[in-house]
Enzyme design. Structure first.
Site, PDB file in Angstrom:
ATOM      1  N   SER A 225      71.199 131.889 -32.895  1.00 38.99           N
ATOM      2  CA  SER A 225      70.670 132.873 -33.639  1.00 38.99           C
ATOM      3  C   SER A 225      71.101 134.374 -33.753  1.00 38.99           C
ATOM      4  CB  SER A 225      69.695 133.438 -31.507  1.00 38.99           C
ATOM      5  OG  SER A 225      68.244 133.645 -32.051  1.00 38.99           O
TER       6      SER A 225
ATOM      7  N   HIS B 240      67.752 130.101 -36.511  1.00 40.51           N
ATOM      8  CA  HIS B 240      66.914 130.505 -37.292  1.00 40.51           C
ATOM      9  C   HIS B 240      65.900 131.729 -37.867  1.00 40.51           C
ATOM     10  CE1 HIS B 240      66.184 130.921 -31.910  1.00 40.51           C
ATOM     11  NE2 HIS B 240      67.013 131.732 -33.199  1.00 40.51           N
TER      12      HIS B 240
END
Length: 213
Positions: free
Chosen positions: A114, A139
């Site tokens: 992330s 993501h």
């Protein structure tokens, strides 16, 4: 708060940080003790471990600025083992990495997921590394809000704005087209160390210090 969702491990604080080892140094002036992270800082090493939040971001930013003041021409080494976290906190670290004069060399130790993956990619070109068994995950940001419909709409627009901004940042550091970044970050996208090299998040997989030379 809008944040990059961290992986499942981020539900817990990083393990083992309740007790921080101390290091004793001998010198002509006697003994001096350091906590292990302060000792690493003397070697220009910053270690981000655990979720990215305001507290950890403030520490990393302060250390980056301190090391720049100590020697603006010597590289800073930024080790990352993080499941991700707050976008705004992470962007504070990112902007400071770009702001300081020294090159910031990044190294993934364990995982960079992330926001951790974005910070890994944000290191100086040619100086971004992964250890062999590291995992990288990218993501899109996640946000949740309850309230009036008009407020929900405002927060939804903010999430979409941040997603677009983060996609452009990742594209600028990886060399991937923004359209591909948007597609690849639509869901959790896990990569091995070798795959992260191919994607442009890091420049090289290293198994020893000699490999980074």
């Amino acid at each position: 708060m809008i944040h990059y969702p961290a992986t499942a491990q981020s539900q817990f604080e990083a393990q083992g940080l309740g007790y921080i080892p101390m290091v004793i140094e001998q010198s002509g002036r006697g003994e001096r003790s350091y906590d292990i992270y302060s000792r690493l800082l003397k070697e220009r090493i910053i270690f981000l471990v655990g979720p990215v939040n305001d507290a950890t971001a403030n520490l990393v930013v302060a250390q980056l600025l301190f090391l720049e003041a100590e020697n603006p021409d010597k590289d800073i080494y930024f080790y990352i083992n993080s499941p991700g976290g707050s976008v705004t906190a992470g962007m504070g670290i990112y902007d400071t990495m770009q702001f300081v004069k020294p090159d910031v060399s990044t190294l993934c130790v364990g995982q960079a997921a992330s926001m951790g993956a974005l910070l890994l990619a944000a290191g100086a070109q040619g100086k971004r590394f992964c250890l062999p068994n590291s995992r990288v995950m990218i993501h899109q940001p996640l946000g949740g809000f309850q309230g009036q419909a008009s407020d929900i709409e405002i927060h939804a627009k903010e999430i979409l704005f941040l997603r677009e901004k983060l996609n452009h940042i990742l594209a600028s550091h990886t060399g991937q087209p923004v359209e591909k970044i948007a597609l690849d970050t639509d869901r959790d996208n896990f990569m091995s160390a070798e795959q992260s090299v191919a994607y442009g998040i890091v420049d090289k997989v290293i198994a020893s210090r000699a490999d980074a030379a």
